[in-house]
Scaffold this motif. Structure first.
Motif, PDB file in Angstrom:
ATOM      1  N   ALA A 135      14.614  -5.087   5.558  1.00  0.00           N
ATOM      2  CA  ALA A 135      15.691  -5.610   6.404  1.00  0.00           C
ATOM      3  C   ALA A 135      16.205  -6.921   5.814  1.00  0.00           C
ATOM      4  N   GLU A 136      17.398  -7.328   6.244  1.00  0.00           N
ATOM      5  CA  GLU A 136      18.006  -8.548   5.701  1.00  0.00           C
ATOM      6  C   GLU A 136      18.564  -9.470   6.782  1.00  0.00           C
ATOM      7  N   LEU A 137      18.551 -10.747   6.446  1.00  0.00           N
ATOM      8  CA  LEU A 137      19.363 -11.746   7.147  1.00  0.00           C
ATOM      9  C   LEU A 137      20.327 -12.292   6.104  1.00  0.00           C
ATOM     10  N   ILE A 138      21.609 -12.267   6.401  1.00  0.00           N
ATOM     11  CA  ILE A 138      22.610 -12.832   5.489  1.00  0.00           C
ATOM     12  C   ILE A 138      23.171 -14.081   6.154  1.00  0.00           C
ATOM     13  N   LEU A 139      22.992 -15.229   5.480  1.00  0.00           N
ATOM     14  CA  LEU A 139      23.299 -16.531   6.093  1.00  0.00           C
ATOM     15  C   LEU A 139      24.281 -17.351   5.258  1.00  0.00           C
ATOM     16  N   ASP A 140      24.982 -18.262   5.940  1.00  0.00           N
ATOM     17  CA  ASP A 140      25.866 -19.202   5.228  1.00  0.00           C
ATOM     18  C   ASP A 140      25.091 -20.475   4.893  1.00  0.00           C
ATOM     19  N   LEU A 141      23.893 -20.307   4.397  1.00  0.00           N
ATOM     20  CA  LEU A 141      22.986 -21.423   4.132  1.00  0.00           C
ATOM     21  C   LEU A 141      22.454 -21.311   2.707  1.00  0.00           C
ATOM     22  N   SER A 149      28.983 -16.485   3.353  1.00  0.00           N
ATOM     23  CA  SER A 149      27.528 -16.343   3.204  1.00  0.00           C
ATOM     24  C   SER A 149      27.087 -16.859   1.833  1.00  0.00           C
ATOM     25  N   LYS A 150      25.900 -17.457   1.837  1.00  0.00           N
ATOM     26  CA  LYS A 150      25.351 -18.054   0.608  1.00  0.00           C
ATOM     27  C   LYS A 150      24.042 -17.365   0.187  1.00  0.00           C
ATOM     28  N   SER A 151      23.314 -16.863   1.161  1.00  0.00           N
ATOM     29  CA  SER A 151      21.977 -16.335   0.857  1.00  0.00           C
ATOM     30  C   SER A 151      21.714 -15.000   1.545  1.00  0.00           C
ATOM     31  N   VAL A 152      20.991 -14.133   0.815  1.00  0.00           N
ATOM     32  CA  VAL A 152      20.502 -12.876   1.394  1.00  0.00           C
ATOM     33  C   VAL A 152      18.981 -12.980   1.460  1.00  0.00           C
ATOM     34  N   ILE A 153      18.451 -12.988   2.685  1.00  0.00           N
ATOM     35  CA  ILE A 153      16.999 -13.043   2.889  1.00  0.00           C
ATOM     36  C   ILE A 153      16.526 -11.609   3.120  1.00  0.00           C
ATOM     37  N   THR A 154      15.628 -11.130   2.273  1.00  0.00           N
ATOM     38  CA  THR A 154      15.118  -9.765   2.419  1.00  0.00           C
ATOM     39  C   THR A 154      13.678  -9.814   2.912  1.00  0.00           C
ATOM     40  N   LEU A 155      13.381  -8.953   3.889  1.00  0.00           N
ATOM     41  CA  LEU A 155      12.064  -8.945   4.520  1.00  0.00           C
ATOM     42  C   LEU A 155      11.471  -7.541   4.478  1.00  0.00           C
ATOM     43  N   LEU A 156      10.175  -7.462   4.247  1.00  0.00           N
ATOM     44  CA  LEU A 156       9.466  -6.185   4.240  1.00  0.00           C
ATOM     45  C   LEU A 156       8.503  -6.147   5.421  1.00  0.00           C
ATOM     46  N   LEU A 157       8.439  -4.989   6.081  1.00  0.00           N
ATOM     47  CA  LEU A 157       7.520  -4.806   7.206  1.00  0.00           C
ATOM     48  C   LEU A 157       6.711  -3.528   6.984  1.00  0.00           C
ATOM     49  N   ASN A 158       5.411  -3.691   6.858  1.00  0.00           N
ATOM     50  CA  ASN A 158       4.500  -2.587   6.562  1.00  0.00           C
ATOM     51  C   ASN A 158       4.463  -1.555   7.696  1.00  0.00           C
ATOM     52  N   TYR A 159       4.451  -0.261   7.329  1.00  0.00           N
ATOM     53  CA  TYR A 159       4.277   0.773   8.355  1.00  0.00           C
ATOM     54  C   TYR A 159       3.180   1.778   7.992  1.00  0.00           C
ATOM     55  N   TYR A 160       2.416   1.496   6.954  1.00  0.00           N
ATOM     56  CA  TYR A 160       1.401   2.460   6.521  1.00  0.00           C
ATOM     57  C   TYR A 160       0.343   2.637   7.611  1.00  0.00           C
ATOM     58  N   PRO A 161       0.129   3.873   8.082  1.00  0.00           N
ATOM     59  CA  PRO A 161      -0.781   4.091   9.219  1.00  0.00           C
ATOM     60  C   PRO A 161      -2.257   4.127   8.833  1.00  0.00           C
ATOM     61  N   ALA A 162      -3.098   3.790   9.782  1.00  0.00           N
ATOM     62  CA  ALA A 162      -4.549   3.852   9.558  1.00  0.00           C
ATOM     63  C   ALA A 162      -5.040   5.299   9.670  1.00  0.00           C
ATOM     64  N   GLU A 163      -4.322   6.090  10.495  1.00  0.00           N
ATOM     65  CA  GLU A 163      -4.695   7.493  10.689  1.00  0.00           C
ATOM     66  C   GLU A 163      -3.554   8.401  10.266  1.00  0.00           C
ATOM     67  N   ILE A 164      -3.904   9.533   9.667  1.00  0.00           N
ATOM     68  CA  ILE A 164      -2.900  10.512   9.244  1.00  0.00           C
ATOM     69  C   ILE A 164      -2.951  11.702  10.196  1.00  0.00           C
ATOM     70  N   GLN A 165      -1.794  12.313  10.445  1.00  0.00           N
ATOM     71  CA  GLN A 165      -1.726  13.414  11.399  1.00  0.00           C
ATOM     72  C   GLN A 165      -2.537  14.629  10.939  1.00  0.00           C
ATOM     73  N   ASN A 166      -2.778  15.513  11.873  1.00  0.00           N
ATOM     74  CA  ASN A 166      -3.482  16.765  11.640  1.00  0.00           C
ATOM     75  C   ASN A 166      -2.873  17.501  10.447  1.00  0.00           C
ATOM     76  N   GLU A 167      -3.666  17.710   9.400  1.00  0.00           N
ATOM     77  CA  GLU A 167      -3.141  18.303   8.168  1.00  0.00           C
ATOM     78  C   GLU A 167      -2.703  19.755   8.335  1.00  0.00           C
ATOM     79  N   ALA A 168      -3.207  20.411   9.370  1.00  0.00           N
ATOM     80  CA  ALA A 168      -2.851  21.814   9.601  1.00  0.00           C
ATOM     81  C   ALA A 168      -1.556  21.948  10.402  1.00  0.00           C
TER      82      ALA A 168
END
Length: 307
Positions: A167-173, A70-89
């Protein structure tokens, strides 16, 4: 023509099309600075009963042992922040668990990206990795300039905070490589001050065995009684150190339909959770991260919170 630059530009463009928040690339190799930190963290038993954290020590620090040549580590971010928050009670659940299990969502996107790379570039050897694999994902993200590892040990970015999967992709590139950014925690100690169980034992050091996420998700045994009264109704995971982080005021709601919250999760009261049956739980939360603990685990956590 610089093929490395062409390939890099293509990969980052494809990652963007697939909905990833950002993409950074580093040269694959031994994580020299992380080795003593990881060794010390394990010696301190900061992983508690998470025995898997001590497995594959060498592979965890060197991706070339996971993907030969392997030559390269490609790191990726994927947003999960919600538009609505659960019932606070209600009993609280970490925001990452509001929708469908992120592993299946990420896996599909990573496979598509790898397929696109092979279609465009040719015979590229590589593998996709997520949090269940022995990869130092936050270290690679920081090395690739996607953010810095904050005092709460989460990856933080100035533009969008820290509510995202890595998450990552590890490649021989061979590709063009990014550079680390600077730390912007400054003198802030909001996460240390707010941690309900004092799991952040020092700036940048988290004792995983004291974390509410550990107790409510990883620990199969009963929660120690000395933790009584410290959980603030967290039933599955904990977001406190992220919620108080000033950089998370820049968090924006995700655009991934599969991460849309289960309606029941948003509306359920404490009573609903206390009375939920195995049949209903299985039917409603079939593809949810909550399946990690099973209903039995959630009931154990609720019992501890109620005592």
């Amino acid at each position: 023509m610089n093929s490395k630059l062409t390939y890099t530009t293509f990969i980052k463009s494809e990652a963007n099309k697939l909905g990833f928040l950002s993409c950074g690339i580093s040269k694959a190799g031994f994580l020299e600075e992380d080795a003593p930190r990881l060794e010390n963290w394990l010696k301190q038993n900061s992983h508690g009963k998470m025995d898997y954290m001590a497995d594959y020590f060498d592979k965890r620090l060197d991706p070339t042992l996971l993907v030969p040549d392997s030559k390269s580590v490609i790191t990726l971010l994927l947003n999960y922040y919600p538009a609505e928050i659960q019932n606070e009670a209600s009993y609280k659940i970490s925001k990452y668990a509001y929708g469908k299990d992120y592993h299946s969502v990420l896996k599909k996107k990573l496979k598509k990206l790898l397929r696109a790379i092979r279609t465009e570039i040719g015979d590229v050897a590589g593998r996709a990795f997520m949090d269940f694999a022995p990869v130092m994902e936050k270290s690679w993200a920081a090395k690739s300039g996607l953010g810095w590892i904050g005092k709460n040990s989460n990856l933080i970015t100035q533009k969008v905070g820290s509510f995202y999967f890595i998450a990552e992709l590890i490649l021989d590139l061979e590709l063009e490589y990014d550079h680390p950014t600077t730390d912007h925690c400054g003198s802030c100690t909001a996460c240390l001050d707010a941690c309900p169980t004092q799991a952040i034992v020092a700036p940048y050091v988290v004792d995983g065995s004291k974390c509410i996420s550990y107790f409510t998700i990883e620990l199969k045994e009963n929660i120690p009684q000395e933790m009584k009264g410290k959980f603030d109704d967290w039933m599955f995971g904990c977001d406190v150190c992220q919620d108080v982080c000033p950089w998370n005021r820049f968090s924006k709601p995700h655009s991934e339909p599969l991460f849309s919250p289960y309606p029941e999760l948003l509306s359920y009261s404490k009573k609903d959770w206390e009375e939920i049956t195995e049949e209903t739980f299985t039917k409603v939360f079939t593809n949810s991260p909550l399946k990690r603990t099973q209903l039995e685990g959630l009931k154990k956590n609720i019992k501890f919170l109620k005592k």
